[in-house]
Design a protein around this motif. Structure first.
Motif, PDB file in Angstrom:
ATOM      1  N   VAL A 499       0.862  -1.183   0.000  1.00 48.79           N
ATOM      2  CA  VAL A 499       0.000   0.000   0.000  1.00 48.79           C
ATOM      3  C   VAL A 499       0.899   1.233   0.000  1.00 48.79           C
ATOM      4  O   VAL A 499       1.705   1.427   0.915  1.00 48.79           O
ATOM      5  N   THR A 500       0.782   2.053  -1.051  1.00 45.44           N
ATOM      6  CA  THR A 500       1.593   3.264  -1.188  1.00 45.44           C
ATOM      7  C   THR A 500       0.778   4.458  -0.696  1.00 45.44           C
ATOM      8  O   THR A 500      -0.231   4.816  -1.299  1.00 45.44           O
ATOM      9  N   MET A 501       1.208   5.058   0.411  1.00 48.43           N
ATOM     10  CA  MET A 501       0.481   6.177   0.998  1.00 48.43           C
ATOM     11  C   MET A 501       1.180   7.486   0.672  1.00 48.43           C
ATOM     12  O   MET A 501       2.345   7.688   1.022  1.00 48.43           O
ATOM     13  N   ARG A 502       0.427   8.348  -0.005  1.00 47.23           N
ATOM     14  CA  ARG A 502       0.966   9.677  -0.320  1.00 47.23           C
ATOM     15  C   ARG A 502       0.751  10.596   0.873  1.00 47.23           C
ATOM     16  O   ARG A 502      -0.339  10.634   1.448  1.00 47.23           O
ATOM     17  N   THR A 503       1.779  11.330   1.254  1.00 53.42           N
ATOM     18  CA  THR A 503       1.623  12.274   2.355  1.00 53.42           C
ATOM     19  C   THR A 503       0.660  13.384   1.937  1.00 53.42           C
ATOM     20  O   THR A 503       0.369  13.564   0.754  1.00 53.42           O
ATOM     21  N   LEU A 504       0.168  14.112   2.925  1.00 52.43           N
ATOM     22  CA  LEU A 504      -0.903  15.089   2.725  1.00 52.43           C
ATOM     23  C   LEU A 504      -0.635  15.985   1.515  1.00 52.43           C
ATOM     24  O   LEU A 504       0.382  16.668   1.444  1.00 52.43           O
ATOM     25  N   ASP A 505      -1.570  15.962   0.567  1.00 53.26           N
ATOM     26  CA  ASP A 505      -1.420  16.722  -0.679  1.00 53.26           C
ATOM     27  C   ASP A 505      -2.600  17.680  -0.798  1.00 53.26           C
ATOM     28  O   ASP A 505      -3.602  17.375  -1.434  1.00 53.26           O
ATOM     29  N   ILE A 506      -2.495  18.838  -0.135  1.00 50.37           N
ATOM     30  CA  ILE A 506      -3.554  19.848  -0.209  1.00 50.37           C
ATOM     31  C   ILE A 506      -3.024  21.066  -0.941  1.00 50.37           C
ATOM     32  O   ILE A 506      -1.844  21.179  -1.231  1.00 50.37           O
ATOM     33  N   GLY A 507      -3.935  21.986  -1.246  1.00 53.54           N
ATOM     34  CA  GLY A 507      -3.601  23.129  -2.079  1.00 53.54           C
ATOM     35  C   GLY A 507      -4.098  22.869  -3.490  1.00 53.54           C
ATOM     36  O   GLY A 507      -4.595  21.778  -3.800  1.00 53.54           O
ATOM     37  N   GLY A 508      -3.981  23.814  -4.372  1.00 46.36           N
ATOM     38  CA  GLY A 508      -4.531  23.643  -5.727  1.00 46.36           C
ATOM     39  C   GLY A 508      -6.037  23.563  -5.649  1.00 46.36           C
ATOM     40  O   GLY A 508      -6.698  24.477  -5.163  1.00 46.36           O
ATOM     41  N   ASP A 509      -6.605  22.433  -6.119  1.00 47.61           N
ATOM     42  CA  ASP A 509      -8.060  22.274  -6.090  1.00 47.61           C
ATOM     43  C   ASP A 509      -8.517  21.467  -4.875  1.00 47.61           C
ATOM     44  O   ASP A 509      -9.656  21.018  -4.822  1.00 47.61           O
ATOM     45  N   LYS A 510      -7.618  21.277  -3.896  1.00 47.81           N
ATOM     46  CA  LYS A 510      -7.976  20.509  -2.701  1.00 47.81           C
ATOM     47  C   LYS A 510      -7.739  21.380  -1.470  1.00 47.81           C
ATOM     48  O   LYS A 510      -6.661  21.356  -0.866  1.00 47.81           O
ATOM     49  N   ALA A 511      -8.749  22.146  -1.104  1.00 47.49           N
ATOM     50  CA  ALA A 511      -8.641  23.043   0.045  1.00 47.49           C
ATOM     51  C   ALA A 511      -9.392  22.451   1.225  1.00 47.49           C
ATOM     52  O   ALA A 511     -10.503  21.944   1.080  1.00 47.49           O
ATOM     53  N   LEU A 512      -8.778  22.497   2.395  1.00 45.28           N
ATOM     54  CA  LEU A 512      -9.449  22.060   3.610  1.00 45.28           C
ATOM     55  C   LEU A 512     -10.287  23.222   4.139  1.00 45.28           C
ATOM     56  O   LEU A 512      -9.790  24.352   4.233  1.00 45.28           O
ATOM     57  N   PRO A 513     -11.547  22.985   4.502  1.00 46.10           N
ATOM     58  CA  PRO A 513     -12.401  24.088   4.968  1.00 46.10           C
ATOM     59  C   PRO A 513     -11.874  24.754   6.234  1.00 46.10           C
ATOM     60  O   PRO A 513     -12.133  25.932   6.466  1.00 46.10           O
ATOM     61  N   TYR A 514     -11.124  24.009   7.036  1.00 45.50           N
ATOM     62  CA  TYR A 514     -10.599  24.554   8.297  1.00 45.50           C
ATOM     63  C   TYR A 514      -9.151  25.030   8.156  1.00 45.50           C
ATOM     64  O   TYR A 514      -8.527  25.450   9.125  1.00 45.50           O
ATOM     65  N   PHE A 515      -8.598  24.939   6.947  1.00 48.32           N
ATOM     66  CA  PHE A 515      -7.227  25.379   6.701  1.00 48.32           C
ATOM     67  C   PHE A 515      -7.174  26.011   5.314  1.00 48.32           C
ATOM     68  O   PHE A 515      -6.527  25.511   4.405  1.00 48.32           O
ATOM     69  N   PRO A 516      -7.911  27.116   5.134  1.00 51.91           N
ATOM     70  CA  PRO A 516      -8.034  27.698   3.788  1.00 51.91           C
ATOM     71  C   PRO A 516      -6.717  28.271   3.286  1.00 51.91           C
ATOM     72  O   PRO A 516      -5.934  28.832   4.044  1.00 51.91           O
ATOM     73  N   ILE A 517      -6.489  28.068   1.987  1.00 53.15           N
ATOM     74  CA  ILE A 517      -5.306  28.621   1.329  1.00 53.15           C
ATOM     75  C   ILE A 517      -5.799  29.523   0.202  1.00 53.15           C
ATOM     76  O   ILE A 517      -6.280  29.039  -0.824  1.00 53.15           O
TER      77      ILE A 517
END
Length: 754
Positions: A499-517
């Protein structure tokens, strides 16, 4: 002229229907340009161009005069797709006289095309009795006007085919791009951001008295809120500023906005729809005023409108019932929105914005939900409760489909189910070519629901587990222990497979509602590894959770996203070693998992050898790599057709990466959407990729194709396509190969995008 342009566009935007919009256009343009005639010709359902509005020609000619491409001066404007400016129109060889218009009096002619998404919607024409060569300023004004009005007219045309619920509905077709293949038929449920006046879906009410009582209850709640605010700020505001709260209260009374909304409710419109319509009409009126003070009142009106709408929507959301075959429709769908619908009721998705490679489209493919993205002309606020057909193959949405269309798509759906059953027989067979070359097929996952589907379809491992999905579905960062539990579920479900787990990949079109960028250009901004290196507390907690989750299983690989340089990789490795050593000191019996980097940006392509020398494996993310190589925002519907995964530059980059990785002795996989394309899988195998990772839906399709071809044939095809100059020719050659292999049903329709 600029003031005239702005004023006309505002008035047209405020028009309630297409007929009113066209009347405004011809009247106001005629006045602004000081001409004697202004007319609009629009493309009709038969493909001809119809005189739809005029000021200056005979009114009886409206709807009667029709021209084909190339017929008359109007038809020539359509064919040339550029303005025609004539001082003496009757001497032009394309001139054609229509006696019903009475245009024989007019000599000068200036016509410009109205173009929307590369299609000529119509022609905007001005004429004059006296010979007049319209100057460059006149021509520039009319060209600018047509460009501004193209989207408005397209939307008005689309809205025009939508009729109020309860009346006889007209079947209509709206084009988008394919987000996830498949066919879905069901009832539209429009989902909108809270208190967004411009996104309120049109609904009717059956119990008028109950709706009126509900509206008054919400108004009273807002009155109490405003009075409370006024009291709180009484000592901090002077008398003039306090008067604003009195003005708000006055607008809510039965002689003002309340009265207008009440009248619409009595005509059968639901309270949220009636309220939004009234507020937006008044807002447009204030915004178009010349007086600066009055223009500013539009802001006050918006604020008041949102306050009331929040109460109207809150009550409605609590009692929302989702139909069995829900087609979720929104201006911009997000991953969290998908989570609001019971999974057994979600049949299809339609998003006005985004593209086939938006994050929500990728999730839809993983969940096997037919999806259409970039349906930009769909008047989505008016489809709530209507029957829709979602054609995820061609990227098309049909509203209110007739019996024949329903029958047609039901047949396609049944054929699709038969194909799935046929491919399921391949589950336990190896993925190997006719000359016995073995190619492992892994899956991309992000939700626990993916696990069962992946194992059922013969997945041999996980090439990409999107760890951001659990983050996206929460209203806060998950704790280290919560993450460990989630990751352990995935690792246990697939053990002993990798199982290949990618570390947290946010930003671009993936914004967290509680961590807005918030960024002007998010895809070139703070995303992926850049975020987690800047926040080591987030990165360390995630790495610790991953390694702890693998204790006793030892089937974990860690993948780093958005690596652009060797120093970034080294910085990440320092933190990974730190987390690993901490766990050893705490007494955990863990092993250091293999580490890999994603090749997603051009700089990583050109440093693939240097990166390979420092990691255990490479994994190409073809979605972002294609985006960055071709300078195409994959979420921008306007350039969706420019995003071409079969582009020669993309294929050359892909081959370069696998060659460089193998030169350093590391395995190279690919986990982008290209890996799940049956035709592209042949090319990737021929390039030498060690693993293809895709969504579970495509796994049987790819296995079917690989088992029908030899490695020698695949390499011959790759050699041929690498000499071709463009993506269309490459796609055509690959499709020809699929036909020769008897895999015609696996060819993606030409109207969808890569």
């Amino acid at each position: 002229m600029l003031n005239s342009l702005r004023s006309i566009v505002q008035e047209v935007n405020a028009a309630r229907d297409l007929k009113t919009a066209l009347a405004i256009i011809v009247s106001r343009v005629k006045t602004a340009m000081k001409t004697e005639v202004c007319s609009v010709y629009l493309r009709g359902p038969e493909g001809d161009y119809v005189l739809m509005a005029t000021e200056g020609l005979n009114a009886d000619a409206v709807g009667r005069v029709r021209l084909k491409d190339g017929e008359g001066l109007v038809g020539r404007v359509v064919t040339r797709e550029e303005p025609i400016n004539l001082e003496q129109a009757e001497t032009h060889p394309s001139y054609q006289y229509f006696p019903e218009t009475g245009e024989e009096r007019f000599s000068s002619f200036l016509g410009v095309p109205i173009i929307h998404h590369r299609k000529v919607l119509g022609v905007l024409v001005v004429q004059q009795v006296e010979r007049r060569r319209f100057d460059e300023g006149d021509e520039a004004f009319l060209v600018t006007m047509s460009a501004q009005l193209a989207g408005v007219i397209a939307h008005a045309e689309a809205t025009g085919v939508m009729v109020a619920i309860g009346e006889k509905a007209a079947q209509a077709k709206f084009a988008g791009v394919s987000g996830a293949s498949g066919i879905a038929m069901g009832e539209a449920v429009v989902i909108t951001p809270p208190a967004d006046l411009r996104s309120v879906p049109y609904k009717t009410c059956t119990d008028v008295e109950a709706e009126l009582a509900f509206f008054q209850k919400c108004l009273q709640a807002v009155r109490e809120d405003i009075k409370g605010l006024g009291e709180q700020l009484k000592t901090r505001l002077n008398r003039e500023e306090q008067a604003l709260f009195d003005a708000y209260l006055a607008m809510l009374n039965d002689a003002s906005l309340g009265k207008e909304v009440t009248e619409r409710i009595r005509q059968g419109t639901a309270a949220p729809s009636a309220w939004a319509d009234v507020i937006l009409e008044h807002e447009r009126t204030f915004s178009s005023m010349n007086d600066a003070y009055l223009r500013e009142r539009a802001t006050d009106l918006r604020d008041l409108g949102r306050r009331v709408l929040a109460y109207l929507q809150e009550s409605n959301q609590k009692c929302r019932i989702y139909p069995d075959q829900t087609i979720l429709v929104g201006e911009e769908l997000t991953a969290s929105m998908l989570g609001e619908i019971p999974k057994d009721k979600l049949a299809g998705l339609v998003s006005v914005q985004g593209s086939s490679n938006s994050h929500v489209a990728i999730l839809a493919r993983a969940m096997d939900i037919p999806t259409v993205m970039a349906a930009v002309d769909l008047p989505y606020t008016q489809v709530d409760g209507r029957t829709l057909i979602v054609d995820g193959y061609k990227g098309t949405v049909y509203t209110d489909p007739g019996p024949e269309l329903r029958k047609h798509y039901k047949a396609i759906y049944l054929e699709e189910q038969e194909l799935v059953k046929g491919l399921e027989a391949l589950k336990d067979l190896p993925c190997e070519t006719t000359d016995h070359y073995r190619l492992p097929l892994w899956v991309n996952t992000g939700l626990m629901t993916d696990v069962v589907r992946s194992l059922e379809r013969g997945a041999e491992g996980v090439g990409l587990y999107r760890t951001e999905v659990p983050f996206l579905l929460r209203d806060r960062f998950p704790s280290e222990e919560e993450q460990r539990s989630i990751y352990q579920e995935q690792l246990s479900a697939f053990a002993p497979h990798t199982v290949t787990m990618r570390t947290l990949d946010i930003g671009g079109d993936k914004a967290l509602p509680y961590f807005p960028i918030e960024e002007a250009n998010p895809f070139l901004g703070w995303r992926g590894i850049r975020v987690t290196l800047d926040h080591p507390e987030i990165f360390l907690a995630q790495i610790r959770a991953m390694i702890k989750a693998s204790e006793g299983l030892d089937n974990l690989r860690i993948l780093l996203p958005m690596i652009t340089s060797v120093p970034e990789l080294e910085a990440a490795k320092v933190l990974i070693y730190r987390a690993f050593n901490e766990l050893l000191e705490e007494g955990h019996s863990v092993k250091l998992p293999p580490l890999g980097v994603m090749i997603e940006v051009p700089s990583a392509v050109y440093q693939a050898r240097e990166l390979s020398a420092r990691v255990d494996f490479l994994s190409v993310g073809s979605n972002d790599l294609t985006q960055y190589l071709l300078a195409v925002d994959r979420n921008n519907a306007r350039v969706a057709d420019v995003y071409q995964a079969y582009h020669p530059a993309v294929l050359r980059a892909l081959r370069s990466v696998v060659d460089d990785g193998h030169a350093e002795g590391v395995s190279v996989g690919i986990c982008g959407e290209l890996a799940g394309d049956p035709g592209a899988a042949i090319l990737l195998m021929a390039m030498g990729y060690d693993v293809l990772s895709m969504n579970a839906t495509n796994l049987p399709k790819v296995k079917s194709v690989i088992r029908s071809i030899s490695l020698e044939q695949a390499r011959a095809l790759l050699s041929e396509v690498m000499t071709l100059p463009d993506a269309d020719q490459i796609r055509q050659r690959v499709d020809d190969t699929l036909r020769d292999l008897g895999a015609t049903r696996l060819i993606r329709p030409a109207s969808s995008t890569d």
